[in-house]
Design an enzyme around this catalytic site. Structure first.
Site, PDB file in Angstrom:
ATOM      1  N   HIS A 119      31.569 -25.990   2.878  1.00  0.00           N
ATOM      2  CA  HIS A 119      31.109 -27.249   2.838  1.00  0.00           C
ATOM      3  C   HIS A 119      30.285 -27.606   4.133  1.00  0.00           C
ATOM      4  O   HIS A 119      29.456 -28.524   4.177  1.00  0.00           O
ATOM      5  CB  HIS A 119      32.161 -28.298   2.697  1.00  0.00           C
ATOM      6  N   ASP A 149      36.635 -22.458   0.157  1.00  0.00           N
ATOM      7  CA  ASP A 149      35.824 -23.049   1.357  1.00  0.00           C
ATOM      8  C   ASP A 149      35.458 -22.256   2.505  1.00  0.00           C
ATOM      9  O   ASP A 149      35.311 -22.405   3.449  1.00  0.00           O
ATOM     10  CB  ASP A 149      36.380 -24.490   1.731  1.00  0.00           C
ATOM     11  N   SER A 222      34.811 -28.581  11.472  1.00  0.00           N
ATOM     12  CA  SER A 222      34.789 -27.717  10.184  1.00  0.00           C
ATOM     13  C   SER A 222      34.281 -26.330  10.561  1.00  0.00           C
ATOM     14  O   SER A 222      33.181 -26.192  10.724  1.00  0.00           O
ATOM     15  CB  SER A 222      34.245 -28.433   9.074  1.00  0.00           C
TER      16      SER A 222
END
Length: 479
Positions: A119, A149, A222
């Site tokens: 992402h 992911d 992230s």
């Protein structure tokens, strides 16, 4: 000074000294992260992306990472962005023609392979990697896997600092862990915490048994690494659970073992293959366990078997409860997709199931997980009507076309919910009931007969199909 007062004075001094010794001992027992940070930081990178969007899309676009921040901090972050990436209304009001996102990653090989989240780079037209020495390099996207992911990037380089990879399987709950990343663009920020739980299942993340921690993770973290105290990467920080939009003590990381399996496949072929049974499963709660004759909640309940899929060919049936796969116990339903996903296409899966209250073993030849799920049709029937006041529903027969469309041999559609248990458990007009009290429903007449004989002393299960999705629910009849 009198003797009693001198005794009190010396007692007070002794107490203060003892408190100081306790505080010193406690401080000595706390971990020192300085060596770990010095060792691990050089391999951590900042990742920024640029994506060109139509003017209309950009005009409507929000920048949630900056919303709600104090004005001074928001202004600082806006100034640090390239002019083309500032939010609408920033600067002189020029229309924005590209957007930018920030994330983290880490180098896993001296020649420049990098791990991050899918992402972070999804939809990017350009990916820039900033190293610990502040040099910036363009990155090539090697491959992505949205199901876990995980994304793999490549930069040109040699003798680059690399992160030492650990074993997430040996990680223990309560163990200290540390994250390094770029929250809100602040490079190489360090936060620490402990492992709160392992094997967490999150909605829409079927193939990842997440590591839960209380490490402070914010937008920009992230894709960054989660380290153990040996300086080894044990996870990729991926997401948080929050009601405020910011960190609330619940962070989730992808185990490094899962991530590296994906990364190796992406490097080798650019895609990821997974084993597949062709079933829809659900959790076994206390009431379902009781209705299926289980001693305690465990396993994965088969709510749907896809036609011509591996499970159908192997004899798996709706209502089976899968207790183990190749000797590995299924404690939670989320354990099954992960175990099967690790198997190769064509390999064998030995399944232990409960069927009609009895244990039995099945051997299923695992298939390859398809790229897209199979859809099933909606229901709008016009058949013979029956009613069952005990459940509080009016039902109708399915037509031959509807049965064919839904791949059903029987079942009845709910025309109206009139109250009773049906209302309490949330049944709706258009739902299709395929099983009641562990019996397959073949007609509206049989449905009425089964409903009349339902027990009142225990939980009763019902299999319902709604918009192509099957699930088991339970209820109890009132006395």
């Amino acid at each position: 000074m009198s003797i009693p007062r001198m005794k009190s004075y010396f007692s007070l001094i002794a107490a203060v000294l003892m408190l100081g010794q306790v505080a010193t001992a406690q401080a000595e027992n706390l971990p020192d992260f300085t060596g770990l940070v010095e060792q691990a930081s050089p391999a951590v990178v900042n990742i920024s992306t640029r994506q060109k969007l139509p003017d209309r899309a950009i005009a409507n676009q929000q920048m949630p990472d900056l919303e709600g921040l104090p004005p001074m901090l928001r202004e600082f972050l806006e100034r640090s962005m390239p002019p083309g990436s500032r939010p609408p209304g920033a600067g002189k009001g020029d229309r924005q023609r590209e957007t930018q996102s920030l994330g983290s990653g880490f180098i896993i090989s001296p020649d420049g392979y990098i791990l991050t989240n899918n992402h972070v780079i999804d939809g990017a037209d350009e990916i820039l990697v900033r190293l610990s020495d502040r040099s910036e390099l363009k990155a090539k996207l090697i491959g992505t896997d949205s199901r876990t992911d995980v994304a793999v990037l490549k930069i040109d380089g040699k003798d680059l600092p690399t992160a030492k990879l650990g074993n997430s399987n040996t990680l223990k709950v309560g163990e200290w862990v540390l994250a390094i990343g770029s929250p809100f663009g602040f490079d190489h920020s360090v936060t620490k915490g402990i492992v709160s739980a392992k094997g967490r299942s999150l909605p829409n993340d079927t193939y990842v048994p997440f590591i839960q921690t209380d490490v402070a993770i914010n937008p920009g973290n992230s894709g960054g690494p989660l380290f153990n105290m040996a300086g080894e990467v044990v996870g990729i920080n991926s997401q948080i659970f929050t009601r405020s939009g910011g960190f609330m003590g619940l962070s989730f990381a992808i185990p490094i073992d899962v991530a590296m399996d994906v990364a190796n496949q992406l490097k080798a072929s650019g895609k990821v293959s997974r084993g597949w049974l062709g079933v829809v499963i659900q959790e076994v709660n206390k009431d379902l366990a009781e209705s299926f004759g289980l001693d305690k909640p465990a396993g994965a309940l088969v709510a749907q078997v896809l036609e011509d899929g591996p499970a159908a060919k192997g004899g798996l049936q709706v209502g089976d409860v899968i207790l183990s796969a190749n000797g590995q116990p299924i404690i939670m339903s989320a354990d099954l997709p992960h175990l099967i996903g690790n198997l190769k296409d064509g390999s064998k899966a030995e399944l232990e199931v409960i069927r009609d209250g009895k244990r039995q073993k099945l051997t299923v030849t695992v298939g390859a997980l398809p790229d897209e799920g199979q859809e099933m049709g909606d229901v709008a029937g016009t058949g013979a009507e029956r009613s069952s006041n005990r459940l509080g529903v009016s039902v109708i027969e399915l037509t031959a076309e509807q049965k064919k469309s839904l791949d059903l041999k029987g079942g009845v559609a709910i025309k109206e919910v009139t109250g009773g248990p049906a209302s309490l458990i949330g049944l709706q007009p258009g739902d299709v009931i395929t099983h009641l009290n562990n019996q397959a429903i073949t007609s509206s007449k049989q449905f009425t007969e089964v409903a009349k004989s339902l027990p009142k002393d225990r939980s009763v299960s019902m299999r319902v199909l709604r918009q192509g999705r099957a699930t088991f629910i339970t209820f109890k009849l009132s006395e």
